[in-house]
Design a protein around this motif. Structure first.
Motif, PDB file in Angstrom:
ATOM      1  N   SER A  38     -19.995   1.662  11.239  1.00  0.00           N
ATOM      2  CA  SER A  38     -18.784   2.144  10.569  1.00  0.00           C
ATOM      3  C   SER A  38     -18.521   1.247   9.376  1.00  0.00           C
ATOM      4  O   SER A  38     -18.475   0.018   9.517  1.00  0.00           O
ATOM      5  N   ILE A  39     -18.367   1.839   8.197  1.00  0.00           N
ATOM      6  CA  ILE A  39     -18.090   1.083   6.980  1.00  0.00           C
ATOM      7  C   ILE A  39     -16.638   1.331   6.601  1.00  0.00           C
ATOM      8  O   ILE A  39     -16.256   2.453   6.223  1.00  0.00           O
ATOM      9  N   LEU A  40     -15.814   0.309   6.731  1.00  0.00           N
ATOM     10  CA  LEU A  40     -14.376   0.431   6.504  1.00  0.00           C
ATOM     11  C   LEU A  40     -13.920  -0.619   5.504  1.00  0.00           C
ATOM     12  O   LEU A  40     -14.610  -1.640   5.309  1.00  0.00           O
ATOM     13  N   PRO A  41     -12.782  -0.395   4.851  1.00  0.00           N
ATOM     14  CA  PRO A  41     -12.252  -1.433   3.961  1.00  0.00           C
ATOM     15  C   PRO A  41     -12.037  -2.739   4.716  1.00  0.00           C
ATOM     16  O   PRO A  41     -11.723  -2.751   5.909  1.00  0.00           O
ATOM     17  N   ALA A  42     -12.212  -3.855   4.016  1.00  0.00           N
ATOM     18  CA  ALA A  42     -12.131  -5.171   4.660  1.00  0.00           C
ATOM     19  C   ALA A  42     -10.761  -5.428   5.278  1.00  0.00           C
ATOM     20  O   ALA A  42     -10.652  -6.173   6.263  1.00  0.00           O
ATOM     21  N   GLU A  43      -9.705  -4.818   4.764  1.00  0.00           N
ATOM     22  CA  GLU A  43      -8.358  -5.021   5.281  1.00  0.00           C
ATOM     23  C   GLU A  43      -7.962  -3.993   6.340  1.00  0.00           C
ATOM     24  O   GLU A  43      -6.780  -3.867   6.684  1.00  0.00           O
ATOM     25  N   THR A  44      -8.928  -3.266   6.880  1.00  0.00           N
ATOM     26  CA  THR A  44      -8.620  -2.155   7.783  1.00  0.00           C
ATOM     27  C   THR A  44      -7.887  -2.620   9.035  1.00  0.00           C
ATOM     28  O   THR A  44      -8.111  -3.728   9.541  1.00  0.00           O
ATOM     29  N   GLU A  45      -7.010  -1.751   9.532  1.00  0.00           N
ATOM     30  CA  GLU A  45      -6.351  -1.960  10.808  1.00  0.00           C
ATOM     31  C   GLU A  45      -6.649  -0.829  11.785  1.00  0.00           C
ATOM     32  O   GLU A  45      -6.170  -0.831  12.915  1.00  0.00           O
ATOM     33  N   SER A  46      -7.452   0.139  11.344  1.00  0.00           N
ATOM     34  CA  SER A  46      -7.756   1.301  12.180  1.00  0.00           C
ATOM     35  C   SER A  46      -8.814   1.008  13.222  1.00  0.00           C
ATOM     36  O   SER A  46      -9.018   1.805  14.136  1.00  0.00           O
ATOM     37  N   HIS A  47      -9.511  -0.116  13.114  1.00  0.00           N
ATOM     38  CA  HIS A  47     -10.581  -0.431  14.059  1.00  0.00           C
ATOM     39  C   HIS A  47     -10.128  -1.411  15.138  1.00  0.00           C
ATOM     40  O   HIS A  47     -10.934  -1.929  15.901  1.00  0.00           O
ATOM     41  N   LYS A  48      -8.848  -1.674  15.218  1.00  0.00           N
ATOM     42  CA  LYS A  48      -8.343  -2.600  16.223  1.00  0.00           C
ATOM     43  C   LYS A  48      -8.114  -1.849  17.526  1.00  0.00           C
ATOM     44  O   LYS A  48      -6.990  -1.532  17.909  1.00  0.00           O
ATOM     45  N   ARG A  49      -9.209  -1.582  18.229  1.00  0.00           N
ATOM     46  CA  ARG A  49      -9.144  -0.832  19.478  1.00  0.00           C
ATOM     47  C   ARG A  49      -9.168  -1.790  20.672  1.00  0.00           C
ATOM     48  O   ARG A  49      -9.514  -2.955  20.545  1.00  0.00           O
ATOM     49  N   HIS A  50      -8.823  -1.244  21.815  1.00  0.00           N
ATOM     50  CA  HIS A  50      -8.779  -2.076  23.017  1.00  0.00           C
ATOM     51  C   HIS A  50     -10.179  -2.407  23.518  1.00  0.00           C
ATOM     52  O   HIS A  50     -10.401  -3.472  24.086  1.00  0.00           O
ATOM     53  N   HIS A  51     -11.134  -1.493  23.308  1.00  0.00           N
ATOM     54  CA  HIS A  51     -12.468  -1.669  23.881  1.00  0.00           C
ATOM     55  C   HIS A  51     -13.526  -1.750  22.793  1.00  0.00           C
ATOM     56  O   HIS A  51     -13.355  -1.251  21.677  1.00  0.00           O
ATOM     57  N   ASN A  52     -14.655  -2.356  23.162  1.00  0.00           N
ATOM     58  CA  ASN A  52     -15.889  -2.235  22.398  1.00  0.00           C
ATOM     59  C   ASN A  52     -16.989  -1.813  23.363  1.00  0.00           C
ATOM     60  O   ASN A  52     -16.739  -1.605  24.564  1.00  0.00           O
TER      61      ASN A  52
END
Length: 450
Positions: A38-52
């Motif tokens: 996943s390529i996201l902006p460096a300041e992203t907050e959308s990838h802060k999920r509970h699991h990996n």
């Protein structure tokens, strides 16, 4: 004790308006590897999920209920995280088991990723004259030829991966090498999706996670919504409309003043081109029944097929519609110089253009039976990068998507490379996957695009 791979290097190279990204892993690229980025902006907050990917496999199955911020226990492992993980398992985990449940059913019902198996039951009483069955499966390059034993009442076909609208086509071949429609009853295993008893629900977010608190909604003004809301038009295009548009495109630069594009409806309504020309040719055409020659305005019409001159007595009554792509009718006749250079006369002409694909398919008349399976696999869909009005505002930086690569493949040297459109902001790569040796890949990599 969890095998986790780290990338040895990450490089980015600008090529025109794109960026080539390359990641090197110490894994065997000749074997199967599942890797997504996943390529996201460096300041992203959308990838802060509970699991990996690691916490889902090694922690969630052993916990009753939900785990908040489960990836924390596997990200930066130290004495503190180990201690807290131990407390979590002591208070929320379940480690007891029942031996009767373990030994009650030790047989693997369905092999891992082996697709769907079918059992074809023969309903034909005259099995002694059956030589073989030809099974055409969409996901195979070549069909299967199955030769049953004498008196055999069924046969198996394993590892089938049919997708959505794909079907199975089976032909019965007798001992005289003649095809017949088979008398088969098919059973598929599995035939339905088993129900999973996992009523875990969802984990409700806290108020701190609300996205509206971080946004300045200054792009859309809602005072006069009737002036700012605009819907795009919905255009319905039928096959006949597509044929008309294509006919207009084909007419440019041609001598003929009428171009008829043949549709599938035309092919079903008319068997021979002669029948179509007499009713829908769009020009006053008279047919000389004695020699099957088209006549127009009292003059013989020259017949061309794919720009090859066939004279004026081409038997159009024997020219099947399934072979025709489009027809050009030149009532006036193009210049004598051009006409004679192609071998024709100077009068009106009919030019027939065939479709090689349709010709190939029409020459093969298949005899057999089509079968549907109750379960099929979903086809891979193309991921389209979302488009945004602004690529530097707070919404895009925190919740925008630069790109996503679902299946990144490696080369012979173990390098996994992919290309993205050159972004306008710094990006972070979120890499997850499983290597062929069972190792897990989970890491975040910031990439400098300078």
């Amino acid at each position: 004790g969890i095998d986790r791979l780290q990338s040895q290097s990450v490089t980015a190279k600008a090529v025109g308006d794109s960026i080539n990204l390359k990641m090197a892993f110490n894994i065997d690229p000749s074997k199967f590897n599942s890797l997504s980025v996943s390529i996201l902006p460096a300041e992203t907050e959308s990838h802060k999920r509970h699991h990996n990917i690691i916490s889902y496999n090694f922690l969630q199955p052993y916990i009753k209920g939900h785990i908040e911020n489960a990836g924390y226990y596997f990200t930066n492992i130290n004495d503190k995280t180990k201690f807290e993980l131990d407390n979590l398992l002591l208070t929320q985990g379940w480690s007891s088991y029942d031996w009767s449940d373990i030994f009650s059913d030790s047989v693997i019902r369905y092999p891992f990723e082996k697709g769907i198996s079918i059992k074809a039951n023969v309903n034909n009483l005259d099995t002694k004259n059956i030589y073989a069955y030809m099974v055409d499966i969409s996901n195979r390059d070549k069909g299967l030829i199955i030769k049953p034993e004498k008196g055999q009442k069924s046969f198996l076909v394993n590892n089938i991966f049919l997708q959505e609208d794909e079907k199975i086509f089976i032909t019965e071949v007798n001992k005289k090498n003649s095809p017949n429609i088979p008398k088969l009853y098919l059973q598929s295993f599995p035939h339905k999706i088993p129900s999973l008893d996992q009523n875990m629900g969802t984990l409700n977010p806290k108020k701190d996670y609300e996205s509206l608190a971080y946004l300045n909604n200054n792009e859309i003004q809602m005072e006069s919504i009737d002036k700012t809301q605009k819907l795009d038009e919905v255009l319905l295009v039928t096959e006949r409309d597509r044929a008309r548009i294509r006919a207009q495109e084909l007419s440019f630069g041609r001598f003929g003043n009428i171009v008829q594009v043949i549709t599938n409806e035309d092919r079903k309504a008319f068997f021979a081109l002669e029948d179509y020309m007499m009713t829908r040719g769009g020009v006053q055409v008279m047919l000389g029944r004695s020699n099957a020659t088209f006549m127009a305005r009292g003059s013989n019409m020259s017949i061309f097929v794919d720009d090859v001159y066939f004279g004026t007595s081409f038997p159009l009554r024997f020219f099947p519609m399934s072979n025709v792509d489009y027809v050009e009718i030149d009532e006036v006749g193009m210049s004598s110089f051009v006409q004679q250079s192609l071998g024709g006369g100077g009068g009106p002409a009919i030019r027939i253009y065939t479709n090689p694909k349709d010709v190939e398919l029409s020459g093969r008349r298949q005899i057999g039976q089509t079968y549907e399976l109750p379960l099929k696999f979903a086809a891979s869909k193309t991921f389209y990068v979302p488009k945004y009005k602004y690529y530097n505002d707070e919404f895009y930086l925190k919740y925008g998507t630069v790109d996503w690569k679902s299946q990144v493949n490696g080369d012979a040297d173990g390098n996994f490379d992919f290309k993205i459109k050159k972004p306008s902001v710094p990006v972070t790569l979120f890499v997850q996957g499983i290597a062929n040796d069972g190792s897990f890949i989970f890491e975040e990599k910031s990439v400098s695009l300078n």
